[in-house]
Design an enzyme around this catalytic site. Structure first.
Site, PDB file in Angstrom:
ATOM      1  CB  ILE A  44       6.563 -33.089  63.989  1.00 55.71           C
ATOM      2  CG1 ILE A  44       6.455 -34.455  64.673  1.00 55.71           C
ATOM      3  CG2 ILE A  44       5.272 -32.751  63.266  1.00 55.71           C
ATOM      4  CD1 ILE A  44       5.415 -34.497  65.792  1.00 55.71           C
ATOM      5  N   GLY A  45       7.720 -31.592  61.110  1.00 54.72           N
ATOM      6  CA  GLY A  45       7.925 -30.337  60.402  1.00 54.72           C
ATOM      7  C   GLY A  45       9.252 -30.346  59.670  1.00 54.72           C
ATOM      8  CD  GLN A  89       2.107 -31.223  64.003  1.00 55.58           C
ATOM      9  OE1 GLN A  89       2.612 -30.327  63.356  1.00 55.58           O
ATOM     10  NE2 GLN A  89       2.442 -31.457  65.278  1.00 55.58           N
ATOM     11  CG  ASP A 111      10.137 -26.528  63.941  1.00 57.84           C
ATOM     12  OD1 ASP A 111       9.341 -25.630  64.245  1.00 57.84           O
ATOM     13  OD2 ASP A 111      11.118 -26.355  63.192  1.00 57.84           O
ATOM     14  CG  HIS A 114       4.422 -24.092  65.048  1.00 59.61           C
ATOM     15  ND1 HIS A 114       5.256 -25.026  65.622  1.00 59.61           N
ATOM     16  CD2 HIS A 114       5.110 -23.538  64.016  1.00 59.61           C
ATOM     17  CE1 HIS A 114       6.413 -25.025  64.971  1.00 59.61           C
ATOM     18  NE2 HIS A 114       6.341 -24.152  63.984  1.00 59.61           N
ATOM     19  CD  GLU A 139      11.734 -26.265  67.372  1.00 53.40           C
ATOM     20  OE1 GLU A 139      11.940 -25.596  66.340  1.00 53.40           O
ATOM     21  OE2 GLU A 139      12.623 -26.908  67.950  1.00 53.40           O
TER      22      GLU A 139
END
Length: 256
Positions: A44-45, A89, A111, A114, A139
């Protein structure tokens, strides 16, 4: 000797990759057993696509790499063995659509944006898509302490405070409280590890634990405790006191 992922990163002249330096040891610890196998990776990212290419190089030609990003331009970064979904997400409907279109996942790397909601929603929607013996890695969890991401030390609703509940879940078999019983994580998480900026869950089917004993006594066991009336009263009082303290979430009391 430099590990393969860190070496790739430092020699990278391709698409942009942004990682904290300490992440590479964590990656190697959990990802090395999956190299050169038929694995499914979801990140993700996507950012500028560099990390997807890094995973492709590291895991080998049999790996299927999937990415999620909210930026529609990221769709342009698809290539052989790399497929990218465009959406948020934090949108459960979108994540369910992704789940319906991809195989079960060996390694999931969050990722993405966040924020607290993004990390929590992604975990709640996607953890069950990870295979047994798979890895879920979130993360940049330091954002749980950054105000602009909705973070703060011991602030309710942060991903770190949420993730602390994983520790409770894997110990739930031992609970004697009616309101705290084994849940889906108790039966599916082998370990939870916290690193600077990373939380890792190793997924595995878990059965209720039991103790074993082998060998011989080294010395005579202590004599049994007195079963006198006063001993029973003292023991009952201790249990009642600790039950009250537990309900107030205060430290326990033990007679010495």
């Amino acid at each position: 000797m430099m590990q393969p992922l860190e070496q790739y990163f430092k020699e990278n002249n391709g698409r942009l990759i942004n990682k904290w330096q300490n992440y590479f040891d964590v990656y190697e610890r959990y990802f090395a057993p999956y190299r050169n196998k038929e694995v499914v990776i979801l990140e993700i990212g996507v950012f500028h696509g560099g990390s997807l290419q890094m995973w492709k190089s590291y895991f080998g030609e049999r790996a299927k790499i999937y990415g999620i990003d909210i930026n529609p331009r990221c769709k342009e970064l698809e290539e052989a063995n790399i497929h990218i979904f465009i959406g948020s997400q934090s949108d459960p409907i979108f994540l369910q659509e992704v789940k319906n279109q991809i195989p079960d996942i060996d390694i999931l790397i969050d990722d993405g944006g966040h924020t607290m909601r993004q990390q929590i929603v992604s975990f709640e929607m996607l953890f069950d898509k990870v295979k047994d013996n798979g890895i879920y890695l979130c993360e940049d969890t330091m954002t749980s302490y950054w105000m602009e991401y909705g973070g703060g030390f011991k602030r309710r609703g942060t991903f770190i405070e949420y993730a602390k509940g994983f520790i409770d879940s894997i110990h739930a078999w031992q609970s004697t409280q009616k309101e705290f019983k084994p849940d889906s994580l108790t039966t599916s998480v082998a370990s939870v590890a916290f690193y600077h900026g990373i939380v890792v869950l190793e997924k595995k089917k878990i059965d209720p634990p039991f103790t074993l004993q082998t060998g011989n006594l080294s010395f005579a066991p202590d004599p049994p405790l007195s079963k006198s009336f006063w001993h029973k009263m003292r023991y009952t009082a201790l249990l009642l006191l600790n039950k009250v303290l537990r309900g107030m979430r205060l430290p326990g009391f033990i007679w010495r």
